[in-house]
Design an enzyme around this catalytic site. Sequence first.
Site, short mmCIF file in Angstrom:
data_model
loop_
_atom_site.label_atom_id
_atom_site.label_comp_id
_atom_site.label_asym_id
_atom_site.label_seq_id
_atom_site.Cartn_x
_atom_site.Cartn_y
_atom_site.Cartn_z
N ASP A 251 0.88 -1.10 0.06
CA ASP A 251 0.00 0.06 0.03
C ASP A 251 0.69 1.36 0.05
OD1 ASP A 251 -2.49 1.41 0.61
OD2 ASP A 251 -1.50 2.06 2.32
N GLU A 284 1.28 -0.25 -5.09
CA GLU A 284 0.39 1.22 -5.04
C GLU A 284 1.62 2.22 -4.98
OE1 GLU A 284 -3.31 3.71 -3.47
OE2 GLU A 284 -1.83 2.71 -2.14
#
Length: 580
Positions: A251, A284
Amino acid sequence: MHRHGAHMLDATSARFALWAPDARSVSLQLQDQPEILMQRDSDGWFSIDVACPPGSRYRYRVNAELEVADPASRYQPEGVHGPSQLVDLAAYPWLHPWQGRPWHEAVIQEVHVGLLDGYAGVAGQLPRLAELGVTAIELMPLGQFPGERNWGYDGVLPFAPQHNYGSPQQLCALVDKAHGHGLMVMVDVVYNHFGPDGNYLHAYADPFFREDRQTPWGAAIDFRKPEVREYFIQNALMWLCDYRIDGLRLDAVHAIDQPDFLLELAARVRAAVEPGRQVWLVLENEHNQADLLEQGFDAQWNDDGHNALHVLLTDEVEGYYEDYKDRPVEKLARCLSEGFVFQGQNTRHGTPRGEPSGHLPPTSFVLFLQNHDQIGNRAMGERLTRLCPPQALRAATGLLLLSPMIPLLFMGDEEGSCQPFVFFTDFHDELADAVREGRRGEFAHFAAFANPDTRAKIPDPNAAATFNASRLDGQQVLAGWHGLYQQLLQLRARHIVPHLPGTRALGCEVLGDKAVSARWQLGNGSELRIDLNLGGTAVNANLPAARWRLFDTGADAHPDTSLTAHSCVVSLIPSGLEPS
């Protein structure tokens, strides 16, 4: 270097290790035993070997006053503020030998374990997803968070799977069942910050952070420290080795700002897995660092592609969609031919973003129409089924599932769910007030929520009703959507996936304000072409002959010279043949 946390040495004893460089003393409080003072070394580690069986509960007492859970706890049966539990998964009776699937076969379904009633509930979905054509499930973060409800990005104990989802052994059972259905299992991991409730690292290991760099979540984690790097690398290896998880999605790595850590993590993972085993690493990354996708990482979530498609489908241009309001169709064309839209160009903030990516294969990019962020970060959590014409969404779905990029679905997409997915937490007292008002304040600059009375209608993240509104039980769905997904995924598996290795983009032509024609050469030399019109009027197009068409939203009724409104035509032309 010590291993973080507690680990069994044999069937009756364990080693406990805590990095606490700011502590004067650390004691181990072990269930049903006298408190034991731990030994400190010169690097700030406190450790001790103790006789105790798996399942024993324990805490650390720092400086004879602060009682804390193990920051590398493997299980928190009573939540973040309760005792840690010693876990031993070495003897878990795995049923399905599994080497995994190659990355180019990935069709990923993102799911929230809590909304599906824990690991057992997710396991109940596996046969349906496998039959549909999904090849992997991605679990939103599992690391222990405060309370019973959370997206997972407020986790504070990343080694401990959330207690109310099930036991560590039940997580193993879910992974084992998925492998039995031929499904990969990914886990979303958060290495860029800790949540606001239950993290005590500042009290005894302040060097874990650096105050000179701030993130949206506070002081940045200091990845220059070997102990910090090891903490997260050991976490990655725990998921992949102890739980046999098949892949990780990291993330918001743009908040890590230490690319050499990411490279080290990827190298350590690749070295740790046995030869022949397939493990996926996905990023990401708002920085669009193409070079990372050549150094151990398989792909990146391509927000650029989503954002361009969202603007074309909905005409929304507020917030980060402002970067895509100027000729969004050209931005979609760049995405389909080169991967990233932003490859060094300035954003709306006047700062350059991204690196050139046209040399990368299409499988380096994960494409999606929706995910937890893109739905849940809306004030009311609406899905595209509420925001655009169903015919346009059907056409965009053709692109999503038949392009050479890797498709990502969000839970409910495959049924055409109209159910919202809203931001939810389970904080209390002042923190709950701050999160609720902060959430509503985020939307003050949006036209629809400029009025305080309107903002007050944004759901309270901490209310149980907000969580329950996001469940898929009894959801309203679009008719025929499941069949559409099944049809498209069968076509993908049969005609596209076998030939994805070696695929390269041949370019993308803009046909109109909301229409493009994209072409790729597959690994076997055939040409894949997708003609897409998300607009409400027809555009001129020189379409391939009907005999080459894999999919046509017009049921093969398209004339050869016109692309009708809200349509998608996907053609596969054998090597050496002209498209006409």
